[in-house]
Enzyme design. Sequence first.
Site, PDB file in Angstrom:
ATOM      1  N   PHE A  15     -45.190 -40.392  14.778  1.00  0.00           N
ATOM      2  CA  PHE A  15     -45.338 -41.477  13.811  1.00  0.00           C
ATOM      3  C   PHE A  15     -44.245 -42.534  13.953  1.00  0.00           C
ATOM      4  CE2 PHE A  15     -45.694 -37.217  11.722  1.00  0.00           C
ATOM      5  CZ  PHE A  15     -46.973 -36.962  12.196  1.00  0.00           C
ATOM      6  N   CYS A  16     -43.803 -42.765  15.200  1.00  0.00           N
ATOM      7  CA  CYS A  16     -42.759 -43.778  15.450  1.00  0.00           C
ATOM      8  C   CYS A  16     -41.471 -43.450  14.703  1.00  0.00           C
ATOM      9  CB  CYS A  16     -43.204 -45.183  15.044  1.00  0.00           C
ATOM     10  SG  CYS A  16     -44.480 -45.842  16.075  1.00  0.00           S
ATOM     11  N   ASN A  17     -41.218 -42.182  14.419  1.00  0.00           N
ATOM     12  CA  ASN A  17     -39.993 -41.801  13.714  1.00  0.00           C
ATOM     13  C   ASN A  17     -39.334 -40.672  14.508  1.00  0.00           C
ATOM     14  OD1 ASN A  17     -38.032 -40.781  11.918  1.00  0.00           O
ATOM     15  ND2 ASN A  17     -39.231 -41.358  10.129  1.00  0.00           N
TER      16      ASN A  17
END
Length: 468
Positions: free
Chosen positions: A396-398
């Site tokens: 999740f782009c984290n």
Amino acid sequence: MPTKPNPDFVAFIKAYPTYPRTEAIDRLRASEYGRLDADEHIYLDYTGGGLYADSQIRKHHKLLAEHVFGNPHSSNPTSLAATELVEHAREYVLKFFRADPEEYLCIFTPNASGALKLVGESYPFPGGRYLLTFDNHNSVNGIREFAHARGAEVTYLPVALPDMRVDESQLDEQLAGAIPGANNLFAYPAQSNFSSVLHPLEWIARAHAQGWDVLLDAAAFVPTNPLDLSAVKPDFVPVSFYKIFGYPTGLGALIARKEALEKLHRPWFAGGTITVASVQGDKYYLADGAAAFEDGTLDYLNIPAVEIGLKQIESIGYDLIHERVHCLTGWLLDNLTQMKHSTGEPLVRIYGPTNNEARGGAVTANFFDQDGQPIDHRSIEAEANKVNISLRTGCFCNPGAGEIALGISSMELAACFTQPEHESRLSLDDFRQCIDGKASGAVRISVGPVTNFNDVQAFLEFARGLLR
Ligand SMILES: Cc1ncc(COP(=O)(O)O)c(C=O)c1O
């Protein structure tokens, strides 16, 4: 013959007696979001993107069909008509977040990432510090490249399993270390897009008191929580509108304190951002206010749809949205945490709080088989796709939260990144090989304003189907 009440629903209401108060949302879902049920979609990716009501589209299209709008960078009648709507939407955004227009400005951007880039490229980093939580979206992580390039010290503040919250004594220690006479920027998400942890808004005043500017990433927070900028005063607040009300995409905002904006130095100028620029004189003068940060022509036909979307959220009310998300997330957590294979192995491992305290409506987890071996998140997604469940997988782009959740150490990462063949290229598959045997991502199920009990039950049924 009267139908027998569904025993699961009875148990749910017993556990979450306030859910029936949100009944108005069921009526709204039938009238405004009917396409969800018509196409039998189980939509569980509200942290990825919100959903729009049919009437938002109708109202917007009516506006476009009945008026003529021209490029706002002019003063002819069609241009003025567009300017009026854009300025109205700008005021409405501030009103929605209870931001005093004397204190805050609303700058329209393409999305939250665009808002973050404006801060990153313009913040006076030299000699200062950039402090950020491990738990951050890549568009906040990316600001570190501007900080590095301008010689600022970059520090990551870890989050700790199992809840994935920050140790506040470490936070205080870092906040006490602002560099005097320089500019110090602290960035964190109000709600994690990985674990859904709500990081305290009280940190804003605490950081200010120690001489920090605060960037509060509200992109994952504002879809289900009110942000009251008369009560808390972050300096920079990026948001993406499609995450709040689904339509339009391609628009976000940087809501910024005027005083903090004065510190920013834009690295270039563009059409729309200047009052005067000269070729022979090699000089330019930036416009005042939001215009200085809005490059080129604004998305003036879509901006009026932002006001329509905000009014849609107001008509439902954050109280109802929040209550519904709280009840459904609680039920999801209660059930998932109890699912065990016949061998006694738990089906899921949840990353983040497993109860409803100070968390939002996303549940991130990995699934395990009866021998306790992880099931690849990609195969969970493939199975969910077959039954029309839309969920999200990956990191999740984290990556910071992902590395902590999945137990990927800095040593493992260094070993991978320093291999000669990975000097400048690393595909996701290469990365999977590097962290051999570990999960490289997770599954995120997120509920939102119009999720209903049946959506959550459908997912729980799907999860039960994985038990052996
Ligand atoms: C917490 C958070 N910040 C920033 C972003 C970036 O938003 P966008 O992709 O709309 O620019 C996201 C998107 O998922 C997010 O969840």
